[in-house]
Design an enzyme around this catalytic site. Structure first.
Site, PDB file in Angstrom:
ATOM      1  N   ARG A 166      -1.625  -6.499  -8.031  1.00 51.10           N
ATOM      2  CA  ARG A 166      -0.614  -7.243  -7.777  1.00 51.10           C
ATOM      3  C   ARG A 166      -0.697  -8.591  -8.800  1.00 51.10           C
ATOM      4  O   ARG A 166       0.446  -9.121  -8.881  1.00 51.10           O
ATOM      5  CB  ARG A 166      -0.805  -7.759  -6.340  1.00 51.10           C
ATOM      6  CG  ARG A 166      -0.863  -7.065  -5.322  1.00 51.10           C
ATOM      7  CD  ARG A 166      -1.198  -7.578  -3.937  1.00 51.10           C
ATOM      8  NE  ARG A 166      -2.487  -8.129  -3.941  1.00 51.10           N
ATOM      9  CZ  ARG A 166      -3.322  -8.566  -2.938  1.00 51.10           C
ATOM     10  NH1 ARG A 166      -2.928  -8.562  -1.986  1.00 51.10           N
ATOM     11  NH2 ARG A 166      -4.503  -8.765  -3.137  1.00 51.10           N
ATOM     12  N   LYS A 202     -16.220  -7.543   5.537  1.00 52.36           N
ATOM     13  CA  LYS A 202     -15.056  -8.036   6.065  1.00 52.36           C
ATOM     14  C   LYS A 202     -15.207  -7.592   7.829  1.00 52.36           C
ATOM     15  O   LYS A 202     -15.633  -6.791   8.104  1.00 52.36           O
ATOM     16  CB  LYS A 202     -13.797  -7.393   5.635  1.00 52.36           C
ATOM     17  CG  LYS A 202     -13.351  -7.764   4.033  1.00 52.36           C
ATOM     18  CD  LYS A 202     -12.315  -7.237   3.733  1.00 52.36           C
ATOM     19  CE  LYS A 202     -11.714  -7.578   2.344  1.00 52.36           C
ATOM     20  NZ  LYS A 202     -10.507  -6.924   1.974  1.00 52.36           N
ATOM     21  N   SER A 241      -2.978  -7.564   3.233  1.00 54.24           N
ATOM     22  CA  SER A 241      -3.283  -7.149   4.708  1.00 54.24           C
ATOM     23  C   SER A 241      -3.654  -8.640   5.381  1.00 54.24           C
ATOM     24  O   SER A 241      -3.186  -8.929   6.245  1.00 54.24           O
ATOM     25  CB  SER A 241      -4.409  -6.156   4.713  1.00 54.24           C
ATOM     26  OG  SER A 241      -4.242  -5.150   4.328  1.00 54.24           O
ATOM     27  N   HIS A 250       0.778  -1.167  -0.096  1.00 52.54           N
ATOM     28  CA  HIS A 250      -0.033   0.117   0.172  1.00 52.54           C
ATOM     29  C   HIS A 250       0.878   1.433   0.179  1.00 52.54           C
ATOM     30  O   HIS A 250       0.641   2.245  -0.914  1.00 52.54           O
ATOM     31  CB  HIS A 250      -0.880   0.133   1.344  1.00 52.54           C
ATOM     32  CG  HIS A 250      -1.981  -1.113   1.469  1.00 52.54           C
ATOM     33  ND1 HIS A 250      -2.070  -1.723   2.558  1.00 52.54           N
ATOM     34  CD2 HIS A 250      -2.626  -1.448   0.398  1.00 52.54           C
ATOM     35  CE1 HIS A 250      -3.083  -2.542   2.252  1.00 52.54           C
ATOM     36  NE2 HIS A 250      -3.467  -2.513   1.003  1.00 52.54           N
TER      37      HIS A 250
END
Length: 171
Positions: free
Chosen positions: A97, A48, A135, A24
């Site tokens: 990514r 989440k 994360s 990030h």
């Protein structure tokens, strides 16, 4: 004849940042160089269960971006397309990514474009050394007292240790 452009370009980098990782931070630093102003927008993702509250994530991001004068940290609870319109931003920044990320982000960019045709989504490829980093992976390593110093800024590592200080099931 060269024309002087005075329009300020505001970009928004949205995400849950739970916690903020070096991946990030790589995107934040690079995007801050590309735009006049960058808003890092912490979203409250209802799907989440976060480790850190929205308020904690905002404060942590403020700490790790304090050296970037053109970066602001905010939170939002609306649709991203609405938030972008409200902020009068021109650009949504998203980090990619992998091919899997791209497929998901392409879908989100298309939806956001449909909901707010004035906003463009810009994809930034993550530095290859962070391509495996998420994360979720960081939280899993930290939960079991693993070494996360290569994956998160030092202050984030300290906060992760505090969160998990009572043991692996202390969420």
């Amino acid at each position: 004849m060269s024309e002087h452009i005075t329009k300020s370009h505001l970009a928004v980098y949205p995400g849950s940042f739970d916690p903020v990782t070096m991946g990030h931070m790589d995107i934040i630093h690079r995007a801050a160089k590309q735009f006049d102003h960058l808003v890092v927008a912490v979203l409250n993702n209802m799907s989440k269960k976060p480790l850190f509250s929205v308020e904690e994530r905002v404060e942590l991001l403020k700490e790790v971006t304090a050296d970037l004068p053109n970066v602001t940290i905010e939170s939002f609870r609306d649709l991203l397309a609405n938030y972008i319109r409200e902020r009068q931003a021109q650009v949504i920044v998203r980090g990619i990514r992998s091919v899997t990320d791209f497929e998901y982000e392409l879908q989100m960019a298309s939806i956001n474009r449909e909901l707010n045709p004035d906003a463009e989504t810009i994809f930034m490829m993550t530095n290859p050394k962070y391509s495996y980093l998420s994360s979720s992976v960081v939280k899993e390593i930290a939960r079991f007292n693993g070494k996360v110093s290569d994956f998160v800024p030092p202050i984030i590592e300290q906060y992760l240790k505090q969160k998990f200080s009572q043991g692996p099931d202390s969420e």
